[in-house]
Design an enzyme around this catalytic site. Structure first.
Site, PDB file in Angstrom:
ATOM      1  N   GLU A  52      10.277  -5.577 -32.602  1.00 44.81           N
ATOM      2  CA  GLU A  52      10.452  -5.454 -31.161  1.00 44.81           C
ATOM      3  C   GLU A  52       9.279  -4.713 -30.520  1.00 44.81           C
ATOM      4  OE1 GLU A  52      12.393  -4.463 -33.712  1.00 44.81           O
ATOM      5  OE2 GLU A  52      14.324  -3.824 -32.907  1.00 44.81           O
ATOM      6  N   ALA A  63      18.932 -22.609 -65.082  1.00 44.38           N
ATOM      7  CA  ALA A  63      18.150 -23.837 -65.161  1.00 44.38           C
ATOM      8  C   ALA A  63      18.725 -24.665 -66.302  1.00 44.38           C
ATOM      9  CB  ALA A  63      16.675 -23.529 -65.413  1.00 44.38           C
ATOM     10  N   SER A  73      13.708 -24.830 -75.333  1.00 43.69           N
ATOM     11  CA  SER A  73      14.065 -24.776 -73.914  1.00 43.69           C
ATOM     12  C   SER A  73      12.882 -24.945 -72.978  1.00 43.69           C
ATOM     13  CB  SER A  73      14.755 -23.438 -73.606  1.00 43.69           C
ATOM     14  OG  SER A  73      13.877 -22.360 -73.872  1.00 43.69           O
ATOM     15  N   ARG A 104      11.128 -14.462 -57.810  1.00 39.03           N
ATOM     16  CA  ARG A 104      10.762 -13.201 -58.467  1.00 39.03           C
ATOM     17  C   ARG A 104       9.954 -12.308 -57.523  1.00 39.03           C
ATOM     18  NH1 ARG A 104       8.782 -14.637 -64.669  1.00 39.03           N
ATOM     19  NH2 ARG A 104      10.749 -15.561 -65.410  1.00 39.03           N
ATOM     20  N   ASP A 162      12.779 -15.082 -76.615  1.00 34.72           N
ATOM     21  CA  ASP A 162      11.661 -15.658 -75.855  1.00 34.72           C
ATOM     22  C   ASP A 162      10.477 -14.717 -75.656  1.00 34.72           C
ATOM     23  OD1 ASP A 162      13.236 -17.936 -75.555  1.00 34.72           O
ATOM     24  OD2 ASP A 162      14.035 -17.286 -73.621  1.00 34.72           O
ATOM     25  N   LEU A 187       8.447 -11.738 -67.668  1.00 41.39           N
ATOM     26  CA  LEU A 187       9.273 -11.508 -66.473  1.00 41.39           C
ATOM     27  C   LEU A 187       8.444 -11.045 -65.281  1.00 41.39           C
ATOM     28  CD1 LEU A 187      12.364  -9.767 -68.147  1.00 41.39           C
ATOM     29  CD2 LEU A 187      11.983 -12.204 -67.717  1.00 41.39           C
TER      30      LEU A 187
END
Length: 374
Positions: free
Chosen positions: A58, A165, A179, A195, A211, A215
């Site tokens: 504003e 997923a 995967s 992310r 895995d 990240l």
């Protein structure tokens, strides 16, 4: 056009400014100043970008309008803002006072401030000064933009978004564990955009052991911030060689229980990891963990699994939003993993129901976005 249609038209422009703020990690607030049916100035929050405590939407829009019109008195203008102008004094004065001092005669607001301690105070400042104030224009759109703060401000609990997923038949890997990659490049790029948007990212220890993910946020242009990495690891089994421990790319928090071996906790702390003790039992108390994260002002959590953690969060009623990426592939196999594992719900009446579903095509994949019904 009726007045309502005009108000909605210009509020959409203010909401576009709010989305621009969200896209660069700012609090999603936007404002436009209108004179004689034309926008003379527009702005969104830029406090983080500019490191300027006065860079509220504003205030910035009012200043831009004054420069555009060559005068500070804006009595022939209307301000449209996506969130009730603030009423508190910090390093700068309240935006509601700035609206009044600019001589604005009409202020249109999408939604009240979510903080119950201040909600309505900005509106009162405006109304006491004789400013015609309209609130609730495109409120639902504004609430979606501010969904993180609508939860964190009154509850001090982070907004939790669960991402999955999977293939069309609901598998996240083959029966052998392969995967990469279930979804396509467009879907994976969107995940990195999420992310960048969320304060933290959460996975279970199984994901780390299987895995060894980083990240981190990896956008095509190299921009974006890395979220705080949170590992749910009741027994502190996170390897000291894991990327989340030794790559130095982002802060890592490992959530354990009080039963976790002291020597493993000490080793993780010596490696620079923060260890949070959440719960006395065999499993991490996820609600207690979320409360601790909220106290740290981590306002949002992006969950990337795996299946056991996903079910535990859903069972505890901690998930607010779901992003489900679905690839047009079929894997099959009774032993192939699914996005939500754990014990599962025994009765349909206990299952998690979703609402507000939106469907988007992602270059062949499908993204389903929805909200849980608490």
């Amino acid at each position: 056009m009726t007045i309502t249609e005009i108000d909605e038209k210009f509020m959409r422009e203010a909401l576009a400014e709010a989305r621009a703020a969200a896209a660069v990690g700012e609090v999603p607030i936007g404002a436009v100043v209108v004179r004689d049916g034309e926008i003379v100035a527009r702005a969104h929050n830029r406090r983080e970008l500019d490191q300027d405590p006065s860079a509220h939407a504003e205030f910035a829009a009012l200043c831009a309008a004054a420069r555009s019109l060559g005068r500070w008195r804006l009595s022939d203008c209307t301000v449209y803002v996506t969130l009730e102008p603030c009423s508190h004094y910090g390093r700068t004065g309240p935006c509601a006072k700035a609206v009044v001092e600019a001589g604005i005669k009409r202020c249109v607001i999408a939604m009240k401030d979510p903080n119950p301690l201040v909600a309505g105070r900005g509106i009162k400042i405006l109304e006491d000064a004789g400013v015609e104030t309209v609130c609730g224009v495109l409120e639902e759109e504004a609430r979606r933009l501010n969904e993180v703060f609508l939860k964190w401000v009154p509850e001090k609990m982070p907004f939790v978004a669960l991402k999955t997923a999977m293939t069309l038949d609901g598998k996240i890997a083959t029966r052998t564990g392969e995967s990469q990659w279930i979804t396509n490049e467009a879907s994976r790029r969107r995940v990195h955009e999420y992310r960048d948007r969320y304060d933290s990212i959460l996975v279970g220890i199984g994901t780390v052991l299987h895995d060894d993910p980083s990240l981190t946020t990896r956008l095509p242009d190299g921009t974006g911030k890395n979220p705080v990495r949170i590992i749910v690891d009741s027994q502190a089994r996170t390897p000291l060689t894991a990327k989340v421990v030794c790559d130095g790319q982002a802060k890592t928090i490992v959530a354990v229980t009080e039963q976790a071996p002291a020597e493993r906790i000490s080793a993780l702390e010596a490696a620079g990891v923060e260890v949070m003790r959440a719960g006395k039992g065999a499993q991490v108390d996820l609600r207690a963990l979320m409360q601790m994260l909220g106290q740290r002002e981590l306002c949002s959590v992006f969950v990337e699994g795996g299946g056991s953690v996903n079910f535990s969060l859903l069972e505890a009623g901690l998930v607010d939003k779901v992003y489900a990426f679905i690839a047009p592939k079929i894997i099959g196999g009774s032993e192939a993993l699914t996005p939500v594992e754990g014990a599962g719900f025994a009765a349909l009446k206990d299952c998690v129901e979703l609402s507000g579903i939106q469907v988007e095509e992602m270059a062949g994949d499908i993204l389903l976005t929805a909200y849980t019904r608490h």
